[in-house]
Design a protein around this motif. Structure first.
Motif, PDB file in Angstrom:
ATOM      1  N   LEU A 232      38.847  22.336  40.908  1.00 58.46           N
ATOM      2  CA  LEU A 232      39.157  23.628  40.293  1.00 58.46           C
ATOM      3  C   LEU A 232      37.916  24.514  40.267  1.00 58.46           C
ATOM      4  N   VAL A 233      36.764  23.902  39.953  1.00 57.67           N
ATOM      5  CA  VAL A 233      35.508  24.664  39.982  1.00 57.67           C
ATOM      6  C   VAL A 233      35.217  25.146  41.399  1.00 57.67           C
ATOM      7  N   GLU A 234      35.440  24.274  42.392  1.00 57.14           N
ATOM      8  CA  GLU A 234      35.234  24.661  43.787  1.00 57.14           C
ATOM      9  C   GLU A 234      36.119  25.839  44.171  1.00 57.14           C
ATOM     10  N   LEU A 235      37.372  25.819  43.699  1.00 49.41           N
ATOM     11  CA  LEU A 235      38.299  26.913  44.022  1.00 49.41           C
ATOM     12  C   LEU A 235      37.773  28.241  43.470  1.00 49.41           C
ATOM     13  N   TYR A 236      37.392  28.262  42.173  1.00 46.34           N
ATOM     14  CA  TYR A 236      36.889  29.510  41.586  1.00 46.34           C
ATOM     15  C   TYR A 236      35.582  29.942  42.257  1.00 46.34           C
ATOM     16  N   GLU A 237      34.740  28.968  42.598  1.00 49.45           N
ATOM     17  CA  GLU A 237      33.487  29.296  43.281  1.00 49.45           C
ATOM     18  C   GLU A 237      33.764  29.914  44.652  1.00 49.45           C
ATOM     19  N   GLY A 238      34.739  29.343  45.364  1.00 49.17           N
ATOM     20  CA  GLY A 238      35.107  29.897  46.673  1.00 49.17           C
ATOM     21  C   GLY A 238      35.643  31.310  46.558  1.00 49.17           C
ATOM     22  N   LEU A 239      36.507  31.556  45.549  1.00 48.08           N
ATOM     23  CA  LEU A 239      37.018  32.911  45.323  1.00 48.08           C
ATOM     24  C   LEU A 239      35.880  33.885  45.034  1.00 48.08           C
ATOM     25  N   GLY A 240      34.914  33.433  44.234  1.00 47.23           N
ATOM     26  CA  GLY A 240      33.765  34.282  43.930  1.00 47.23           C
ATOM     27  C   GLY A 240      32.954  34.597  45.169  1.00 47.23           C
ATOM     28  N   ASP A 241      32.762  33.588  46.032  1.00 51.95           N
ATOM     29  CA  ASP A 241      31.986  33.788  47.260  1.00 51.95           C
ATOM     30  C   ASP A 241      32.647  34.823  48.166  1.00 51.95           C
ATOM     31  N   VAL A 242      33.975  34.705  48.351  1.00 52.00           N
ATOM     32  CA  VAL A 242      34.680  35.630  49.242  1.00 52.00           C
ATOM     33  C   VAL A 242      34.627  37.055  48.690  1.00 52.00           C
ATOM     34  N   ASN A 243      34.850  37.198  47.395  1.00 51.82           N
ATOM     35  CA  ASN A 243      34.811  38.544  46.797  1.00 51.82           C
ATOM     36  C   ASN A 243      33.412  39.142  46.853  1.00 51.82           C
ATOM     37  N   LEU A 244      32.388  38.303  46.747  1.00 51.61           N
ATOM     38  CA  LEU A 244      31.022  38.810  46.887  1.00 51.61           C
ATOM     39  C   LEU A 244      30.789  39.314  48.305  1.00 51.61           C
ATOM     40  N   SER A 269      27.400  19.485  35.401  1.00 53.04           N
ATOM     41  CA  SER A 269      26.089  20.150  35.327  1.00 53.04           C
ATOM     42  C   SER A 269      25.673  20.856  36.617  1.00 53.04           C
ATOM     43  N   PRO A 270      25.794  20.209  37.787  1.00 54.59           N
ATOM     44  CA  PRO A 270      25.347  20.899  39.015  1.00 54.59           C
ATOM     45  C   PRO A 270      26.056  22.233  39.233  1.00 54.59           C
ATOM     46  N   LYS A 271      27.345  22.265  38.936  1.00 44.75           N
ATOM     47  CA  LYS A 271      28.099  23.496  39.151  1.00 44.75           C
ATOM     48  C   LYS A 271      27.753  24.556  38.104  1.00 44.75           C
ATOM     49  N   VAL A 272      27.396  24.112  36.872  1.00 39.90           N
ATOM     50  CA  VAL A 272      26.973  25.078  35.853  1.00 39.90           C
ATOM     51  C   VAL A 272      25.736  25.823  36.334  1.00 39.90           C
ATOM     52  N   THR A 273      24.796  25.076  36.914  1.00 34.38           N
ATOM     53  CA  THR A 273      23.581  25.697  37.453  1.00 34.38           C
ATOM     54  C   THR A 273      23.920  26.636  38.608  1.00 34.38           C
ATOM     55  N   ASP A 274      24.725  26.130  39.558  1.00 37.87           N
ATOM     56  CA  ASP A 274      25.055  26.930  40.747  1.00 37.87           C
ATOM     57  C   ASP A 274      25.743  28.236  40.362  1.00 37.87           C
ATOM     58  N   LEU A 275      26.688  28.166  39.416  1.00 36.74           N
ATOM     59  CA  LEU A 275      27.466  29.358  39.080  1.00 36.74           C
ATOM     60  C   LEU A 275      26.628  30.381  38.318  1.00 36.74           C
TER      61      LEU A 275
END
Length: 737
Positions: A232-244, A269-275
């Motif tokens: 789920l985190v990967e999905l939201y991160e991917g959506l953020g990347d495309v919109n950026l 934790s790793p995704k908290v840092t990345d996001l």
């Protein structure tokens, strides 16, 4: 006598030295001495020599290995050696000196024994071992990894296994940046077995292939309730990347924040840092540097609690941000801290030159930051250190950039002699980098060709397998139908519906095939009136002893005929080719009637000629009518104007205007035979346009009207051509038929 300022003298010396260096390099490339290269070709496992191997140099020399696997060949430094044999994949080697070369090759994948145990096609262990082998070679040898997938598909016995094989194949192409092929194989994987993991990979591949809308569509189609927390985190991160990437900044921030909530809630934790880092990048892109700084500070604090590599990566990101905001002191401090940690990381792992974590890159950026502050005394040591490290690690790009910056620093510091020496080194590095890039481009082209070839072979295998499965399923269905009498009526109805569908499809395909046949027939009917007159012109030139004019005209005429014949089998050709045909044809007509008209062809510079295709010789009849039936009979010298412009991003307009006598006067002057010829010519073009519009839904529009209200009304022809012909879809239907 006035003294020349030092900085002007320095510029003159540098320009003069650059010219001398360029001349010396040019002479050296052409005068490299040849030397004898000796070598041998052996098997990597057994070390047995391989005889009769083809050895070729790109300069033209050729030889083969003898019975002991040895060879000798003449070559120059920088030549590429090509080593070919039917039992192993082609090897390429760049010659650096006359040292002895030993080439160890692996046998073809067909000769590899995967296990001492003899596997049958139904043995699941074979499929698993092949997939494992493909994943082992995934990052090391793309071609070999793809070969294992090919074998795995041959050993597959279920849709699930097929889906897994195509998923790994997509992973291979994604790793080697063949994003379009990755997309194709992820889609095939989903056709066999639909999983959320592959959907996420497909969306990511679409993003990296710049198919942003398709990526968003896949991300939004995934059922979030079926995803794990990490997915789920990967999905939201991917959506953020495309919109950026599409500069939809607020949508990007919203998506990243949704992912951040999930990551914080479930302690990922790793995704908290990345996001946090990615949200900072979006705010920076929006120009809101204070908000960006806040998120970067948070990501930097979080990264320090993770592994060393992640902490250094984040420090470098924040340092880049400090550079963009001209906070050079903060940037220098972060990069110095990163340098200390990089030396520790390098003790545990090897960093490639492509990594942002290399010491040579950080030393260069520290030196650059000092130079931006005009602190040349501190900038010079770091730039020198960067050059030394880049030279040791053969990082030509950083070495080149650091050398150029060092020359600029010396210049700004007033040390012009040192600046000139550094600049000369920079010129040498540019030449070396250019040569290296040429080799990399050549190797990349070969790699891409090999990969596409293997992909086509896999798709062919998939087609054969699908056909076999279809036949098997048909036999099973027939057996069931024989045993279940009660459903015979329903089966008959189903068959009737299927037959009706197939009949409808057949009729549709037959109509398309007939249209294509008609188009091909019409294309082959180039106006004999033009050919006859052209040959008469040649005859008249010869009769008047104007052999030069006859030869020139005949040469241009033959070029036009050759181009027409080359395109005779094509439904469409690029707009660029049609423009070349149009220019050549108009030139021929003007050559014959120079006293009757002048002409001009104007092409909008904003038109991307590769975006549009056009039926071949679509415009020629309109040019011929303008010359033969309008301008030829004009009392004064006329003018033919051809303008190609882009009215919208999706269409172009081709306007052909002449100030000739006009259609009404031309019709009155024609003989019965001429009327018949013109009728056939215009009838031909009208049929072509009608068929094309039927096949491609009004993609071509032709409008003909008078050009002006004067005695010679002239004629204007406007041809509107729309983009995005569904040519590939149509050809697929025809091939299926």
């Amino acid at each position: 006598m006035k003294l020349v300022p030092k900085h002007i003298w320095f510029v003159c010396v540098m320009l003069f030295s650059t010219v001398l260096l360029a001349q010396d390099n040019s002479r050296s490339l052409n005068s490299q001495p040849k030397f004898s290269v000796r070598g041998s070709v052996v098997e990597s496992d057994s070390k047995n020599p391989i005889p009769n191997v083809n050895i070729e140099v790109n300069g033209g020399s050729y030889t083969t290995t003898d019975s002991n696997g040895n060879f000798r060949i003449e070559a120059r430094k920088g030549d590429e050696l090509t080593i070919k044999h039917k039992d192993f994949e082609t090897v390429y080697y760049t010659i650096l000196n006359n040292e002895r070369i030993k080439v160890e090759v692996q046998p073809s994948i067909e000769d590899v024994k995967y296990s001492k145990k003899k596997y049958s096609r139904t043995n699941p262990e074979l499929f698993k071992s092949l997939i494992d082998s493909a994943e082992t070679y995934l990052k090391k040898d793309a071609k070999r990894s793809v070969q294992f997938i090919e074998k795995a598909l041959g050993a597959s016995n279920s849709s699930k296994e097929n889906g897994e094989a195509y998923e790994v194949l997509g992973d291979i192409y994604l790793q080697w940046k063949q994003f379009d092929l990755a997309v194709s194989n992820y889609r095939i994987s989903l056709q066999n077995t639909s999983t959320n993991i592959v959907k996420l990979k497909l969306a990511s591949a679409y993003k990296q292939n710049n198919n942003y809308q398709e990526s968003l569509q896949i991300y939004n189609s995934i059922n979030k309730n079926q995803l794990s927390n990490w997915q789920l985190v990967e999905l939201y991160e991917g959506l953020g990347d495309v919109n950026l990437l599409t500069k939809s900044y607020q949508a990007s921030i919203n998506a990243y924040n949704e992912g951040l909530k999930v990551a914080q809630k479930h302690l990922i934790s790793p995704k908290v840092t990345d996001l946090n880092s990615k949200i900072a990048q979006v705010y920076n892109a929006k120009g809101e540097t204070q908000k960006a700084k806040g998120f970067f500070d948070e990501s930097l604090k979080l990264a320090n609690n993770e592994n060393k590599k992640r902490a250094v990566e984040e420090k470098i990101k924040v340092a880049d941000f400090q550079n963009e905001t001209n906070n050079y002191s903060g940037e220098i401090q972060l990069r110095k801290e990163a340098l200390k940690q990089i030396s520790e990381i390098q003790k545990e792992a090897v960093l490639s030159n492509e990594s942002a974590l290399t010491a040579q890159k950080q030393n260069y950026k520290i030196g650059n930051a000092y130079a931006s502050q005009k602190d040349y005394e501190n900038a010079i040591p770091y730039l020198k250190k960067s050059i030394e490290e880049a030279d040791t690690k053969e990082d030509l790009i950083v070495q080149k950039d650091a050398t150029r910056r060092l020359s600029e620093v010396y210049r700004d510091a007033g040390e012009f002699d040192k600046a000139l020496v550094a600049y000369q080194s920079y010129v040498d590095l540019v030449d070396q980098l250019y040569s290296k890039k040429e080799q990399e481009i050549s190797q990349a082209a070969r790699f891409s060709k090999d990969i596409v070839s293997k992909q086509n072979r896999i798709l062919s295998l998939e087609s054969d397998r699908a056909l076999s499965e279809s036949k098997y399923e048909l036999n099973i269905e027939q057996t069931k139908r024989q045993n279940i009498i009660i459903y015979s009526l329903i089966g008959g109805l189903v068959l009737l519906l299927v037959a009706g569908f197939l009949m409808f499809k057949y009729i549709k395909q037959q109509r398309l095939a007939n249209n294509l046949l008609a188009l091909k027939s019409l294309r082959s009917q180039m106006n004999p009136h033009f050919i006859f007159n052209a040959l008469n012109s040649v005859n008249s030139f010869i009769a008047s002893n104007d052999e030069r004019a006859a030869n020139k005209y005949l040469t241009d005429f033959s070029s036009l005929m050759r181009a027409v014949l080359e395109n005779s089998e094509e439904d469409f050709i690029p707009l660029e080719k049609e423009i070349e045909l149009l220019e050549l044809y108009t030139k021929l007509e003007h050559f014959r009637f120079q006293d009757k008209f002048d002409y001009n062809i104007t092409i909008d510079k904003n038109i991307n000629k590769n975006d549009f295709v056009i039926p071949p010789m679509l415009l020629q009849p309109y040019i011929e009518n303008a010359v033969w039936h309008g301008l030829r009979y004009k009392k004064s010298k006329g003018f033919l104007d051809i303008i190609i412009s882009q009215s919208t991003p999706e269409e172009i307009k081709i306007t052909i205007t002449d100030d000739g006598i006009g259609r009404e006067k031309s019709k009155a002057l024609k003989t019965e035979n001429q009327k018949k010829q013109n009728s056939k010519g215009m009838g031909n073009i009208k049929k072509r346009v009608a068929i094309l519009n039927e096949m491609y839904k009004d993609k071509v529009d032709v409008f003909i009207d008078d050009f002006q209200d004067e005695e010679d009304t002239g004629t204007r022809v406007v041809v509107t051509l729309k983009k995005d012909y569904k040519i590939n879809e149509l050809r697929f239907l025809i091939n299926d038929f």
